[in-house]
Design a protein around this motif. Sequence first.
Motif, short mmCIF file in Angstrom:
data_model
loop_
_atom_site.label_atom_id
_atom_site.label_comp_id
_atom_site.label_asym_id
_atom_site.label_seq_id
_atom_site.Cartn_x
_atom_site.Cartn_y
_atom_site.Cartn_z
N PRO A 63 20.98 13.17 66.74
CA PRO A 63 21.77 12.38 67.77
C PRO A 63 20.92 11.41 68.63
N HIS A 64 21.45 10.37 68.86
CA HIS A 64 20.84 9.38 69.90
C HIS A 64 21.93 8.85 70.94
N TRP A 65 21.50 8.93 72.25
CA TRP A 65 22.41 8.70 73.19
C TRP A 65 22.10 7.26 73.64
N GLN A 66 23.14 6.48 73.99
CA GLN A 66 22.90 4.90 74.37
C GLN A 66 23.98 4.73 75.42
N GLU A 67 23.09 3.97 76.29
CA GLU A 67 23.88 3.65 77.72
C GLU A 67 24.54 2.43 77.60
N ARG B 202 27.91 6.50 78.60
CA ARG B 202 26.74 7.29 77.62
C ARG B 202 27.69 7.43 76.38
N THR B 203 27.41 6.94 75.51
CA THR B 203 27.74 7.35 74.07
C THR B 203 26.91 7.93 73.16
N LEU B 204 27.42 8.74 72.11
CA LEU B 204 26.55 9.45 71.27
C LEU B 204 26.82 8.82 69.81
N GLU B 205 25.52 8.56 69.28
CA GLU B 205 25.47 7.96 68.03
C GLU B 205 24.80 8.93 67.12
#
Length: 332
Positions: free
Chosen positions: A222-226, A237-240
């Motif tokens: 998982p990688h969080w993006q703001e 914040r979205t999870l990719e």
Amino acid sequence: MSTLPVITGLLSVPRLRVQNANAISSPFTWGFPAITAFTGLAQALERKLAGSLDLQFEAVGVVCHHYQAQTSGAYTQGFHLSRNPVDKDGSTAAIVEEGRIHLDISLLFGLTGEALAAPREQLPALARQVADTLHGMRIAGGSVTPPLPGRRRPAPLLMTLNEDEATRREEFRQLRRSLLPGFALVSRDDLLQSHLATLRASQPQADAFDAWLDLSRINHAPHWQEQADPAGGEPRRTLEWRSQRGHSQGWTVPMPVGYGALSPLYPAGSVANARDMHTPFRFVESLYSLGEWVSPHRLHDVSQLLWYADDDTASGLYRCRNDYAATLDIED
């Protein structure tokens, strides 16, 4: 660790159609015959020719042009199994799983021997003699079949290697054209060792088997993006989920490379029911490493393609080696 034996000739046998070869290469891997099947083929071919040709098969390279695994299913695949005859009492006999695969491959053998000293005009006849013998043998348990209707089987090529390195590389550059399109199987022990070092940075207890398993699968992390809020509020914040296996690593595959000793070396004839009572006996298990499928046009020397046997009785290692990674270090 041994190095590639000095070879003085090459034999190319292109476009062999093999039916029902063994697709189960080890207890852990499947999808292509083990490289030991091809080194064993080279030894068997040398023995068949021993009475007629003085040729020693020192190494072998494999290029796959097409394959068709005999499986069915989408996400979970299963082998096509044959139906065994019923028992004497009419009950269903046990089914032993056998994996099969159809192959279109080219083989390249590294040679030594007095037969290579024959005049150049005699080499094509010698190549056909060896190829005809090979066509009557089993390759990884599979049968060599004739070409498809309307197609001709390419002629084998037997050539001597020039002592000049630049000339030898140019000859190999011309030879590798006959291996296209296709993919050659080479060793990537270096990737396994480097990944083990990377894995131990976060998992100090990891061993080589953990690194091998980690490279044998596709891991997702998982990688969080703001993302900034256009209205000026708190960033969202979205999870990719991203794959951790990058394309720069190449088409790597887990593969067996030989055998490791489980017992001492027993004297010949001391173990009951051994296949050969005249040869010392030892119990072994499979050794695993990492391989890579590369296009032949990316190979610059024949040593990058060939596999050879490395037998170390003292340490109990009986494995196949390939110098692809070593030559990459030299070029870098």
